[in-house]
Design a protein around this motif. Structure first.
Motif, PDB file in Angstrom:
ATOM      1  N   SER A  91      -8.219   0.727   4.864  1.00 51.62           N
ATOM      2  CA  SER A  91      -8.087  -0.275   5.927  1.00 51.62           C
ATOM      3  C   SER A  91      -8.300  -1.673   5.355  1.00 51.62           C
ATOM      4  N   TYR A 171       1.317  10.373   7.107  1.00 53.59           N
ATOM      5  CA  TYR A 171       0.154  11.271   7.206  1.00 53.59           C
ATOM      6  C   TYR A 171       0.599  12.718   6.987  1.00 53.59           C
ATOM      7  N   ALA A 197      -1.957   5.418   1.943  1.00 50.73           N
ATOM      8  CA  ALA A 197      -3.232   6.083   2.258  1.00 50.73           C
ATOM      9  C   ALA A 197      -3.175   7.573   1.937  1.00 50.73           C
TER      10      ALA A 197
HETATM   11  C1  LIG Z   1      -1.484   5.960   7.461  1.00 50.51           C
HETATM   12  C2  LIG Z   1      -2.895   5.475   7.259  1.00 50.51           C
HETATM   13  N1  LIG Z   1      -3.088   4.240   6.765  1.00 50.51           N
HETATM   14  C3  LIG Z   1      -4.327   3.754   6.567  1.00 50.51           C
HETATM   15  C4  LIG Z   1      -5.442   4.496   6.853  1.00 50.51           C
HETATM   16  C5  LIG Z   1      -6.793   3.874   6.638  1.00 50.51           C
HETATM   17  O1  LIG Z   1      -7.481   4.443   5.576  1.00 50.51           O
HETATM   18  P1  LIG Z   1      -9.084   4.359   5.480  1.00 50.51           P
HETATM   19  O2  LIG Z   1      -9.615   5.397   6.421  1.00 50.51           O
HETATM   20  O3  LIG Z   1      -9.368   4.628   4.038  1.00 50.51           O
HETATM   21  O4  LIG Z   1      -9.509   2.991   5.879  1.00 50.51           O
HETATM   22  C6  LIG Z   1      -5.290   5.784   7.368  1.00 50.51           C
HETATM   23  C7  LIG Z   1      -6.473   6.596   7.701  1.00 50.51           C
HETATM   24  O5  LIG Z   1      -6.440   7.642   8.260  1.00 50.51           O
HETATM   25  C8  LIG Z   1      -3.987   6.285   7.589  1.00 50.51           C
HETATM   26  O6  LIG Z   1      -3.780   7.494   8.116  1.00 50.51           O
END
Ligand SMILES: Cc1ncc(COP(=O)(O)O)c(C=O)c1O
Length: 490
Positions: A91, A171, A197
């Protein structure tokens, strides 16, 4: 220095070995000042490594020593010009990417099914999102990535965009033709920012989709903690020089980062990089084989379908990650969430996520045939349990509502005068808050969108199924925050 070295992890071990008398934070002082039960559980080694940026240990905000060396090795391993460690998860890295290229009033092209961190950064920056519709899979009820055609169209219409953000892989492990997307964006001089991610491992095996750096992207926010073996919350931001300035990236990442950076997280990034670079191929080869074997067995179970390479071939499904097991349970006449609860209760199995129609299970180098055979056994029992109500029709329709229309920029909506209205009476109003199901954290509504009946129905269906609908001020969703309307006085 080689990929077998771990300058940061080793530097910390050497420091700990000297057993210095600490007159600095953290105040628990190697655990001595800590609540005993917690101390005993966590253990001495972890507490001794819970250090802070004192002189010998370098500083993530201005790395010159062991952190700099560790980041350099990571850049080499990931094929980047620069790698920045993040202790704010992916994030934090995503927000850094967006804020590095966008300012107030700038346009950024993003798929609508982005993670909430992208929308948060758009609100912080004051940029205007130009949304691209992701391709929707009506059979599975999930969104894939964006197509090369839609990217070309968006750039023709908005050649002045400051960036293009791509989720690759999704995802669910599906990826688009990223190389082609990068080529199109670069022909407009627009940098490509990749939300990676779910793809830290793909760089290290040729049977997996191309990584962001392999595809020539400019930046990638990559969750080492998700699938790369580091500790939760530790991620990296990979940067290629040219269209973006690494100095600006460093200063923005620093603005968004705690000054008390965890050395446990940082050291785990260093160690994970070593493992990926030196043993990644071999570990992933075993993981892919294990996942494929499990997929094959699941597909022999009545009424279950585990997605495989037959999903490829559309414009948005260019490649996929076989280590992700997407298991469709809709034919059993239950939701993915029902299946998740059943597996928890009867087999002590925890899945990665569930939605209205599917389960997602991840196979990683941490798994063996012991775990996968338990999953197969449990899924056989699940199928048997619900087979009496199974819907044998090949097509069970899925509900995935249209993307709402954006009436205000997310920032204007976020800071506007607002009011709470009953959920059912909010149709036609402009929403001022996020509504999402977490995981996966993809917004159903973002601030500034016009509420439709169809989307409220979709939220209600998720709530009724017991799925975690989040983001609103009122956790029960009886009320929803909308932009205040000023009616004429009669
Ligand atoms: C597609 C996607 N981007 C970004 C993130 C954010 O990652 P983090 O949990 O390491 O902040 C996630 C988390 O689930 C995600 O699924």
């Amino acid at each position: 220095m080689s990929q077998h070295d771990t300058p940061l992890f080793t530097g910390l071990l050497e420091h700990i070995q000297k057993n210095p008398i600490q007159f600095h934070i953290p105040g628990h002082k190697k655990g001595a000042g800590m609540e005993p039960k917690f101390r005993e559980f966590i253990g001495h080694n972890a507490l001794a490594m819970d250090l802070i940026n004192i002189g010998p240990l370098d500083d993530l905000h201005s790395p010159k020593g062991i952190i700099k060396e560790a980041q350099k090795l990571a850049a080499e391993a990931f094929g980047a010009d620069h790698t920045f460690f993040s202790v704010q998860g992916t994030s934090g890295a995503i927000m850094t990417m967006v804020l590095s290229v966008c300012g107030p009033g700038d346009k950024i092209i993003v798929p609508r099914n982005v993670h909430k961190s992208v929308m948060s950064a758009i609100i912080f920056s004051g940029a205007s999102p130009v949304f691209i519709h992701p391709e929707v899979d009506k059979n599975l009820g999930i969104s894939h990535g964006i197509t090369t055609e839609s990217v070309e169209k968006a750039l023709q219409q908005y050649p002045d965009a400051k960036g293009l953000l791509v989720i690759n892989p999704t995802y669910f492990g599906i990826s688009a033709d990223l190389k082609q997307i990068v080529n199109i964006a670069h022909s407009y001089n627009v940098p490509v920012l990749v939300d990676e991610a779910h793809g830290v491992h793909i760089h290290f095996h040729d049977k997996l989709p191309l990584s962001a750096m392999q595809a020539g992207a400019d930046m990638a926010a990559t969750s080492v903690h998700k699938l790369g073996g580091s500790m939760t919350q530790s991620s990296i931001l990979n940067v290629r020089e040219g269209l973006v300035s690494p100095d600006r990236v460093q200063s923005i990442l620093s603005m968004l980062t705690t000054t008390s950076t965890s050395y446990l997280l940082l050291a785990s990034l260093d160690a994970a990089r070593k493992q990926l670079a030196t043993k990644g191929y071999e570990l992933l080869e075993q993981t892919i084989q294990l996942a494929n074997q499990t997929r094959y067995e699941i597909n022999k179970i009545d009424h279950l379908y585990c997605v495989g390479e037959e999903i490829l071939g559309t414009n948005a499904t260019y490649d996929y990650d076989p280590t992700k097991l997407i298991i469709s349970v809709k034919e059993l006449g239950i939701t993915g969430y029902d299946a998740e609860l059943w597996l928890r209760e009867h087999y002590n199995i925890e899945v990665e996520l569930s939605d209205l129609y599917n389960l997602l299970c991840l196979i990683t180098p941490g798994d063996t045939e012991y775990e996968t055979s338990l999953l197969i056994k449990a899924l056989r029992a699940l199928s048997k349990e619900f087979s009496h109500q199974a819907n044998k029709q090949a097509e069970v329709s899925v509900l995935l509502p249209d993307i709402p229309v954006l009436a205000l920029t997310p920032r204007d909506a976020f800071y506007a005068e607002t009011e709470l209205v009953p959920f059912e009476q909010s149709v036609g109003r402009i929403i001022a808050e996020f509504v999402m199901v977490y995981p996966p954290g993809i917004p159903i509504f973002i601030p500034g969108e016009i509420i439709t009946k169809e989307n409220l129905h979709y939220i209600r269906k998720n709530l009724d199924a017991g799925l975690p609908v989040q983001g609103t001020e009122d956790p029960t969703l009886s009320y929803i925050r909308v932009i205040k309307e000023h009616k004429p006085i009669k």
